[in-house]
Write a protein that holds these residues in place. Structure first.
Motif, PDB file in Angstrom:
ATOM      1  N   THR A   1       0.832  -1.196   0.000  1.00  0.00           N
ATOM      2  CA  THR A   1       0.000   0.000   0.000  1.00  0.00           C
ATOM      3  C   THR A   1       0.869   1.249   0.000  1.00  0.00           C
ATOM      4  O   THR A   1       2.081   1.191   0.234  1.00  0.00           O
ATOM      5  CB  THR A   1      -0.917   0.027   1.234  1.00  0.00           C
ATOM      6  N   ASP A   2       0.245   2.396  -0.252  1.00  0.00           N
ATOM      7  CA  ASP A   2       1.001   3.649  -0.266  1.00  0.00           C
ATOM      8  C   ASP A   2       1.631   3.925   1.092  1.00  0.00           C
ATOM      9  O   ASP A   2       2.771   4.410   1.176  1.00  0.00           O
ATOM     10  CB  ASP A   2       0.078   4.812  -0.653  1.00  0.00           C
ATOM     11  N   ASP A   3       0.904   3.613   2.157  1.00  0.00           N
ATOM     12  CA  ASP A   3       1.450   3.858   3.495  1.00  0.00           C
ATOM     13  C   ASP A   3       2.620   2.931   3.782  1.00  0.00           C
ATOM     14  O   ASP A   3       3.628   3.349   4.362  1.00  0.00           O
ATOM     15  CB  ASP A   3       0.363   3.673   4.547  1.00  0.00           C
ATOM     16  N   GLU A   4       2.514   1.669   3.382  1.00  0.00           N
ATOM     17  CA  GLU A   4       3.614   0.724   3.594  1.00  0.00           C
ATOM     18  C   GLU A   4       4.844   1.144   2.785  1.00  0.00           C
ATOM     19  O   GLU A   4       5.979   1.024   3.261  1.00  0.00           O
ATOM     20  CB  GLU A   4       3.175  -0.684   3.198  1.00  0.00           C
ATOM     21  N   ARG A   5       4.626   1.646   1.566  1.00  0.00           N
ATOM     22  CA  ARG A   5       5.751   2.071   0.742  1.00  0.00           C
ATOM     23  C   ARG A   5       6.473   3.264   1.368  1.00  0.00           C
ATOM     24  O   ARG A   5       7.696   3.285   1.457  1.00  0.00           O
ATOM     25  CB  ARG A   5       5.274   2.441  -0.655  1.00  0.00           C
TER      26      ARG A   5
END
Length: 439
Positions: A118-122
């Motif tokens: 996800t964008d947050d994980e990236r």
């Protein structure tokens, strides 16, 4: 004998006095040298990232450095580049380049995502990698003694090695399906669009296999009305534009060594705009990269040559009185890309022609660059030009005004070009630490 004793005593006393005088100074020099070599205050970092970076998040999470917006005022230039990873994610390369008092010190780290990241994980993964890389630079400033290094207790998954190919139930295959549609309209106009994509790929260090299918349908209708002085409709005419396109492609690339690779593919295409019910292309090619492929995120200079067999089945008879034909061709391509602290640049040249008749050819060159001219001034520009002499698909006969205005069919042309340019200048405070998301 007495004189010799007295001389020895005098020499010994002088040595003791000299040692007493020099020793404290020596200790003071030792005590002050490390602190003198430390930079006063936090290090200044210039973030140079143009893909997948959340600058506000990084600035709020990494607070032991000063974030600046000008490379000339930075102690560390953090250059982040990325390229597609095998399973469909991205591999980010983080280059830490020391400047000013830290010149000559550098490091490179990588961070890889997967298709489900996800964008947050990236952004958290990038932030963690950035924080690790900046520690060695911050340790050489007065901020260093304030840092504390901690580590979470490793889980069984963390300490295990990466999953080997033999333990992967999907055998490195990744699949992706997409469907998009839209409706829009008003009293005298309506439009419908539908797009579908299917992709499967398998990427390993030795080979790369890719399959793609795409379908596009576009239906537009506009009604032109003739009104009298009272607004009464006297007549109306409806014009429709239907575009149906689909494409199937299978490609296979083999890694030969750090500089050579070979590939081939099969492509089936149907395009209303180009008067092609079916275009079939079978091709093979060989590629050589001057630089090792592992440096592709920073620089690449590659040359490619290939041959192909192209078969056409046209919707309407062409200007050459053909309804179908098969032609051999060859093509050559040269490409240069670089991403450096001063900016980025890329240039690409392609040429292809049909072998029976070399006059039926197309050549194109395009490129772009983004450069920091000096402090605060950035310049970017790009463009391309194409010489077109291979429009064997043009339909015979005249095209009416509606076809031209609605772009239903390709028109005869000998060239095509595009360009873009821009310049920006920023001045004022160099610090970029504060994040304020209000409004």
């Amino acid at each position: 004998m007495t004189q010799r004793v007295r001389l020895a005593q005098t020499v010994l006393l002088a040595m003791i006095v000299l040692a007493a005088v020099l020793h404290p100074a020596h200790l003071r020099a030792q005590a002050t040298t490390p602190s003198a070599s430390r930079q006063v205050g936090p290090i200044a970092v210039f973030l140079d990232c143009r893909s997948g970076c959340d600058g506000d998040f990084f600035r709020t999470e990494i607070t032991y450095v000063n974030w600046v917006r000008d490379r000339q005022a930075a102690d560390v230039h953090l250059l982040i580049t990325d390229q597609d990873a095998g399973a469909g994610g991205d591999e980010y390369t983080l280059a830490f380049i020391g400047l000013r008092g830290l010149a000559g010190r550098s490091d490179t780290l990588t961070y890889t995502t997967n298709p489900t990241t996800t964008d947050d994980e990236r952004r958290r993964g990038l932030m963690q990698t950035m924080a690790l890389g900046l520690v060695q630079f911050a340790a050489r400033s007065t901020t260093g003694p304030l840092l504390r290094v901690t580590a979470a207790s490793p889980s069984a998954q963390d300490v295990s090695q990466q999953t080997s190919m033999k333990n992967d139930p999907w055998n490195a295959w990744v699949f992706e399906v997409g469907l998009n549609g839209s409706l829009n309209g008003e009293r005298a106009y309506k439009g419908r669009d539908l797009e579908m994509q299917l992709e499967s790929r398998r990427v390993t260090a030795q080979q790369k296999t890719n399959f793609e299918f795409g379908l596009s349908y576009r239906d537009n209708a506009a009604t032109v009305q003739e009104l009298d002085s009272l607004g009464v409709v006297l007549s109306d005419t409806t014009y429709k534009n239907i575009q149906r396109d689909w494409r199937v492609e299978l490609s296979q690339v083999l890694s030969i060594n750090d500089h050579w690779s070979a590939g081939g593919g099969l492509e089936l295409v149907s395009q209303t705009f180009r008067n092609q019910n079916l275009r079939t292309i079978a091709r093979v090619a060989l590629e050589y990269n001057i630089f090792p492929y592992v440096e592709a995120t920073r620089r690449e200079l590659s040359f490619r040559y290939g041959v192909a067999l192209v078969s056409y089945r046209y919707a309407d008879t062409t200007v050459f009185d053909k309804i179908r034909e098969t032609l051999p061709m060859h093509f050559v391509e040269a490409s240069y890309r670089t991403r450096q602290p001063w900016g980025s640049a890329n240039v690409n040249f392609q040429h292809s022609n049909f072998l029976p008749e070399a006059s039926k050819r197309t050549s194109q060159i395009n490129g772009s660059f983004s450069v920091r001219i000096f402090k605060g001034l950035n310049l970017n520009a790009g463009g391309g030009y194409e010489w077109i002499r291979d429009q064997v698909y043009l339909p015979k006969g005249e095209q009416n005004a509606v076809d031209v205005l609605l772009r239903r069919r390709a028109l005869l042309t000998g060239f095509q070009y595009f360009s873009h340019f821009g310049v920006s200048y920023t001045f004022g405070s160099i610090y970029n630490n504060v994040v304020n998301p209000r409004f």
